[in-house]
Motif scaffolding. Structure first.
Motif, PDB file in Angstrom:
ATOM      1  N   LEU A  44       0.845  -1.201   0.000  1.00 16.45           N
ATOM      2  CA  LEU A  44       0.000   0.000   0.000  1.00 16.45           C
ATOM      3  C   LEU A  44       0.878   1.248   0.000  1.00 16.45           C
ATOM      4  O   LEU A  44       0.604   2.203  -0.723  1.00 16.45           O
ATOM      5  CB  LEU A  44      -0.948   0.000   1.202  1.00 16.45           C
ATOM      6  N   GLY A  45       1.948   1.226   0.778  1.00 17.10           N
ATOM      7  CA  GLY A  45       2.863   2.364   0.822  1.00 17.10           C
ATOM      8  C   GLY A  45       3.523   2.635  -0.518  1.00 17.10           C
ATOM      9  O   GLY A  45       3.626   3.787  -0.947  1.00 17.10           O
ATOM     10  N   LEU A  46       3.972   1.586  -1.179  1.00 17.37           N
ATOM     11  CA  LEU A  46       4.606   1.740  -2.498  1.00 17.37           C
ATOM     12  C   LEU A  46       3.649   2.384  -3.491  1.00 17.37           C
ATOM     13  O   LEU A  46       4.011   3.320  -4.212  1.00 17.37           O
ATOM     14  CB  LEU A  46       5.059   0.383  -3.034  1.00 17.37           C
ATOM     15  N   ILE A  47       2.433   1.877  -3.530  1.00 16.61           N
ATOM     16  CA  ILE A  47       1.449   2.401  -4.476  1.00 16.61           C
ATOM     17  C   ILE A  47       1.049   3.820  -4.116  1.00 16.61           C
ATOM     18  O   ILE A  47       1.026   4.716  -4.971  1.00 16.61           O
ATOM     19  CB  ILE A  47       0.221   1.472  -4.541  1.00 16.61           C
ATOM     20  N   MET A  48       0.730   4.054  -2.851  1.00 14.24           N
ATOM     21  CA  MET A  48       0.282   5.379  -2.430  1.00 14.24           C
ATOM     22  C   MET A  48       1.363   6.420  -2.681  1.00 14.24           C
ATOM     23  O   MET A  48       1.086   7.515  -3.180  1.00 14.24           O
ATOM     24  CB  MET A  48      -0.101   5.345  -0.946  1.00 14.24           C
ATOM     25  N   ARG A 101       9.167  16.956  -4.723  1.00 11.65           N
ATOM     26  CA  ARG A 101      10.354  16.126  -4.528  1.00 11.65           C
ATOM     27  C   ARG A 101       9.966  14.814  -3.854  1.00 11.65           C
ATOM     28  O   ARG A 101       9.180  14.789  -2.912  1.00 11.65           O
ATOM     29  CB  ARG A 101      11.372  16.879  -3.671  1.00 11.65           C
ATOM     30  N   ASP A 102      10.536  13.733  -4.340  1.00 11.28           N
ATOM     31  CA  ASP A 102      10.273  12.400  -3.807  1.00 11.28           C
ATOM     32  C   ASP A 102      11.197  12.148  -2.620  1.00 11.28           C
ATOM     33  O   ASP A 102      12.373  11.873  -2.787  1.00 11.28           O
ATOM     34  CB  ASP A 102      10.505  11.364  -4.912  1.00 11.28           C
ATOM     35  N   ASN A 103      10.631  12.233  -1.416  1.00  8.63           N
ATOM     36  CA  ASN A 103      11.409  11.973  -0.196  1.00  8.63           C
ATOM     37  C   ASN A 103      11.365  10.508   0.210  1.00  8.63           C
ATOM     38  O   ASN A 103      11.923  10.145   1.234  1.00  8.63           O
ATOM     39  CB  ASN A 103      10.902  12.851   0.950  1.00  8.63           C
ATOM     40  N   GLY A 104      10.678   9.697  -0.565  1.00 13.11           N
ATOM     41  CA  GLY A 104      10.739   8.262  -0.372  1.00 13.11           C
ATOM     42  C   GLY A 104       9.655   7.645   0.484  1.00 13.11           C
ATOM     43  O   GLY A 104       8.908   8.313   1.185  1.00 13.11           O
ATOM     44  N   LEU A 105       9.618   6.326   0.377  1.00 13.53           N
ATOM     45  CA  LEU A 105       8.792   5.480   1.220  1.00 13.53           C
ATOM     46  C   LEU A 105       9.662   5.070   2.389  1.00 13.53           C
ATOM     47  O   LEU A 105      10.780   4.588   2.191  1.00 13.53           O
ATOM     48  CB  LEU A 105       8.317   4.251   0.441  1.00 13.53           C
ATOM     49  N   ARG A 106       9.155   5.269   3.603  1.00 13.28           N
ATOM     50  CA  ARG A 106       9.968   5.019   4.798  1.00 13.28           C
ATOM     51  C   ARG A 106       9.200   4.162   5.811  1.00 13.28           C
ATOM     52  O   ARG A 106       7.986   4.275   5.921  1.00 13.28           O
ATOM     53  CB  ARG A 106      10.332   6.348   5.465  1.00 13.28           C
ATOM     54  N   ARG A 107       9.949   3.376   6.530  1.00 11.18           N
ATOM     55  CA  ARG A 107       9.365   2.580   7.615  1.00 11.18           C
ATOM     56  C   ARG A 107       9.527   3.364   8.909  1.00 11.18           C
ATOM     57  O   ARG A 107      10.619   3.845   9.211  1.00 11.18           O
ATOM     58  CB  ARG A 107      10.078   1.234   7.709  1.00 11.18           C
ATOM     59  N   ALA A 108       8.421   3.498   9.655  1.00 10.15           N
ATOM     60  CA  ALA A 108       8.467   4.244  10.915  1.00 10.15           C
ATOM     61  C   ALA A 108       7.451   3.652  11.889  1.00 10.15           C
ATOM     62  O   ALA A 108       6.477   3.022  11.484  1.00 10.15           O
ATOM     63  CB  ALA A 108       8.167   5.724  10.670  1.00 10.15           C
ATOM     64  N   ARG A 109       7.694   3.888  13.180  1.00  9.71           N
ATOM     65  CA  ARG A 109       6.841   3.329  14.232  1.00  9.71           C
ATOM     66  C   ARG A 109       5.740   4.295  14.673  1.00  9.71           C
ATOM     67  O   ARG A 109       5.330   4.298  15.834  1.00  9.71           O
ATOM     68  CB  ARG A 109       7.697   2.960  15.441  1.00  9.71           C
TER      69      ARG A 109
END
Length: 136
Positions: free
Chosen positions: A50-54, A65-73
């Motif tokens: 879902l994160g990749l697509i969104m 600017r593309d700041n990326g897909l990130r993993r966070a808590r």
């Protein structure tokens, strides 16, 4: 507007057995004009697709600017039992992005990109990387 406690947001989604959870935000930095762009956060492996697509639809739809897909808590993505993402559309305290966010057509483009991301996720038509992630 009604404020809903941070922990209540995923709790409510869990109680109603929501299929997906999208938390929509605009970011800010301590010092004005030091951050800009779009980023998307997820926590669990089930949320990565879902994160990749969104993130892909937001970057394409907003052109920032593309700041990326990130993993966070973050609580909302950590406590949700369904695929969940937190999106940061733009930065409220960056002059250019603040001006963009004031425009109704930019806010509509944000909503359209989020809807497109959800559609692609549900239909399984996102990027090749997202489809591969979905197949895992």
């Amino acid at each position: 507007d009604v404020f809903i406690d941070l922990y209540d947001r995923p709790r409510i989604a869990n109680e109603i057995s929501a299929d997906m959870f999208v938390s929509i935000h605009c970011n800010a930095m301590p010092k004005r004009d030091t951050g800009w762009g779009t980023e998307t956060y997820y926590y669990t492996p089930q949320s990565k697709c879902l994160g990749l697509i969104m993130h892909s639809t937001l970057v394409a739809g907003l052109g920032r600017r593309d700041n990326g897909l990130r993993r966070a808590r973050f609580v909302v993505v950590r406590e949700s039992q369904m695929p969940a993402v937190l999106v940061e559309l733009m930065y409220l305290n960056h002059r250019e992005e603040e001006a963009l966010l004031a425009q109704p057509e930019v806010r509509q483009a944000s909503a359209d990109a989020i809807c497109e991301g959800l559609r692609q996720y549900v239909e399984g038509t996102g990027s090749v990387e997202a489809r591969e992630e979905m197949g895992r």
